[in-house]
Enzyme design. Sequence first.
Site, short mmCIF file in Angstrom:
data_model
loop_
_atom_site.label_atom_id
_atom_site.label_comp_id
_atom_site.label_asym_id
_atom_site.label_seq_id
_atom_site.Cartn_x
_atom_site.Cartn_y
_atom_site.Cartn_z
N THR A 70 43.77 38.61 40.21
CA THR A 70 42.39 39.32 39.96
C THR A 70 41.51 38.51 39.61
OG1 THR A 70 43.32 41.61 39.75
CG2 THR A 70 41.33 41.14 38.61
N CYS A 324 46.75 49.03 44.55
CA CYS A 324 46.41 48.19 43.64
C CYS A 324 45.49 49.03 42.48
CB CYS A 324 45.25 47.28 44.15
SG CYS A 324 44.29 48.10 45.47
#
Length: 395
Positions: A70, A324
């Site tokens: 991320t 996610c």
Amino acid sequence: MGYFDAASAEPVSPVARAALLAALGDGWADPIRLHREGRRAALLLEAAREQVAAVLRCRPDEVAFTSSGTQAVQLAVLGAVRARQTATRGPGHVVTSAVEHSSVLTAVASEEDAGSQVTIIGVSPQGRADADAFGAAVAADRTVLACLQSANHEVGTIQPVAQVAAACQEAGVPLLVDAGASAGRMALPDGWSLLAASGHKWGGPPGVGVLAVRKPVRWKSPLPADSREWHRVPGFPNLPAIVAAAAALTEADATRDAADTALRPLIELIRDRLPGLVPDTVVHGDPASSLPHIVTFSCLYLDGEALVTELDKAGFSVSSGSACASETQQPSHVLAAMGALTHGNVRVSLPRGTTHESVTAFLAALPDIVSRLRGTVGRLTGTGPGASRSAGGDQ
């Protein structure tokens, strides 16, 4: 009986575990220091960088290590847009697909909030981005970045990166490829300008991401200046985890053909048998062009979280929803973009070493679990509208 959530985190490989323990003994010092311990740590760090660069087919000095996939995505998006907007002196235009990982979509949304124009490219019912629409969009004035995943993290569909990369090159637009789902699983595509990936997806320990920026792509850090990792990532690196992640990636890439041969037939078994075992079930994605370890399906008249819970009680670890962003309890944005059923969905993603016996045990347990859950909402198996069907197949 079966851990089937490798797309969230692959179990740490024995190679990574051994490398981690060794690096804890030799790689604890600050790699930018000139003393003996620092030099030893620096050698370990650069060796890991060279290993990752070899798999990515890029230069070692184009690779930086982050704390997660991320963070790598966020730095890639924000840094590329900032650099290009500095050159164009104003807000630009960003192009991405509707099925990107949430880290990409939220980073792009932050640029939209800051004044950038954003174009979201739609996908086919199998989850493949429209390459022609991508090409038309990146040709627009002031386009500063395009983002396209190598393969989808929820349904496994491989994306047309080569075609989009060619369009980006013609338009002079950098292309960010999120390789989080595919690194170590398939040959990574060429044509990218920036690439992001995550170590725990290929058998490394958690806490390591990869950000690669090809030279001479313009990139400007959105964070305060820091001398580490080519001025791209601030803070002290988690060197033992980096060493372990690099070792795991090297092993995963070297054995990916064998893993494909072992896992793909198990995924095909699930795809083939599931509609006949569980009525009113839709199997998503494109079986003809997908990652070898992922399949997602939806069961009508069910809540996905309830199904995951009951499967967990039976010994099977799977995921549901937008994998996610499960804490938001939002329907899968990937399935929604595909025009598919978003409720009652389950993603099965097989780690290396999964056995035929564990998959057949899963298929044996699933029909009864679904039947019991449907019974709690007053539905009997097979009484709802719609035939059992598969959403897979070629475009």
